[in-house]
Design an enzyme around this catalytic site. Structure first.
Site, mmCIF file in Angstrom:
data_model
loop_
_atom_site.group_PDB
_atom_site.id
_atom_site.type_symbol
_atom_site.label_atom_id
_atom_site.label_comp_id
_atom_site.label_asym_id
_atom_site.label_seq_id
_atom_site.Cartn_x
_atom_site.Cartn_y
_atom_site.Cartn_z
ATOM 1 N N GLY A 103 0.836 -1.190 0.000
ATOM 2 C CA GLY A 103 0.000 0.000 0.000
ATOM 3 C C GLY A 103 0.872 1.242 0.000
ATOM 4 C CD GLN A 119 3.297 5.802 2.775
ATOM 5 O OE1 GLN A 119 2.311 5.252 2.294
ATOM 6 N NE2 GLN A 119 4.306 5.140 3.328
ATOM 7 C CB CYS A 130 5.294 2.376 7.699
ATOM 8 S SG CYS A 130 4.735 3.804 6.745
ATOM 9 C CG LEU A 131 6.704 1.182 1.767
ATOM 10 C CD1 LEU A 131 6.005 1.458 0.441
ATOM 11 C CD2 LEU A 131 7.841 0.200 1.592
ATOM 12 C CG HIS A 151 -0.551 1.351 7.408
ATOM 13 N ND1 HIS A 151 0.335 0.995 8.394
ATOM 14 C CD2 HIS A 151 0.166 2.088 6.520
ATOM 15 C CE1 HIS A 151 1.533 1.500 8.116
ATOM 16 N NE2 HIS A 151 1.447 2.165 6.979
ATOM 17 C CD GLU A 152 -0.953 2.606 2.744
ATOM 18 O OE1 GLU A 152 -0.597 3.801 2.635
ATOM 19 O OE2 GLU A 152 -0.138 1.684 2.969
ATOM 20 C CG HIS A 166 0.294 6.961 5.604
ATOM 21 N ND1 HIS A 166 1.388 7.465 6.273
ATOM 22 C CD2 HIS A 166 0.562 5.656 5.387
ATOM 23 C CE1 HIS A 166 2.273 6.506 6.458
ATOM 24 N NE2 HIS A 166 1.793 5.389 5.936
#
Length: 167
Positions: A46, A51, A97-98, A139-140, A143
């Site tokens: 995702g 991000q 997380c990225l 999660h997304e 963000h």
């Protein structure tokens, strides 16, 4: 299509509420394609527009069936996503997380969510997700509201990013 830089957790854009997507034009389509390519290259399951430094309410999610790996992965592109229903039942799970490389955390999330938003052409859509897919959507969407999984984690530890799927 281009691979974009993934912003680390210290960047201000990751702590701001993202702006709604209002125009579904060619520039948005390029952004979506770049997000998909960036997510896949990372690799992740995702990615939210903040991000990559873009304050827009836009996420991409790609995930297969948890129980049957022979079923192909499904790609979701959702503009202006919002959780309109969620189960009271919460499940602890490990997230990475990225934008927070090298760490993992244990986070309680709803087992089932219904997400409403718009597809890449601006048409209304609704997705009912459960299990790991529900976790990815939560999660997304966090963000887009300036929330990182580390804000919700019961505990956080250093991890080997290669050993886990990163959201």
């Amino acid at each position: 299509m281009a691979i974009r830089k993934i912003y680390p957790y210290q960047e201000a854009v990751l702590r701001q509420k993202a702006q709604p997507v209002e125009v579904f034009d060619e520039d948005l389509q390029i952004l979506i394609d770049d997000m998909i390519e960036t997510m896949r290259e990372a690799p992740g399951v995702g990615l939210a527009a903040p991000q990559i430094g873009v304050s827009k309410q836009l996420i991409v999610v790609e995930f297969g069936n948890e129980d049957d790996e022979t079923i192909p992965e499904q790609l979701f592109v959702v503009a202006n996503p919002e959780i309109v229903q969620q189960s009271e039942e919460q499940v602890l799970g490990i997230e990475g997380c990225l934008s927070v490389p090298g760490f993992a955390g244990e986070v309680a999330r709803s087992q089932v969510v219904t997400v409403r938003g718009q597809n890449r052409q601006g048409k209304n859509m609704k997705i009912r997700a459960q299990g790991w897919l529900a976790r990815i959507f939560q999660h997304e969407i966090d963000h887009l509201n300036g929330v990182l999984y580390t804000d919700r984690a019961e505990k956080i530890w250093q991890s080997d990013q290669d050993e886990m799927e990163t959201i």
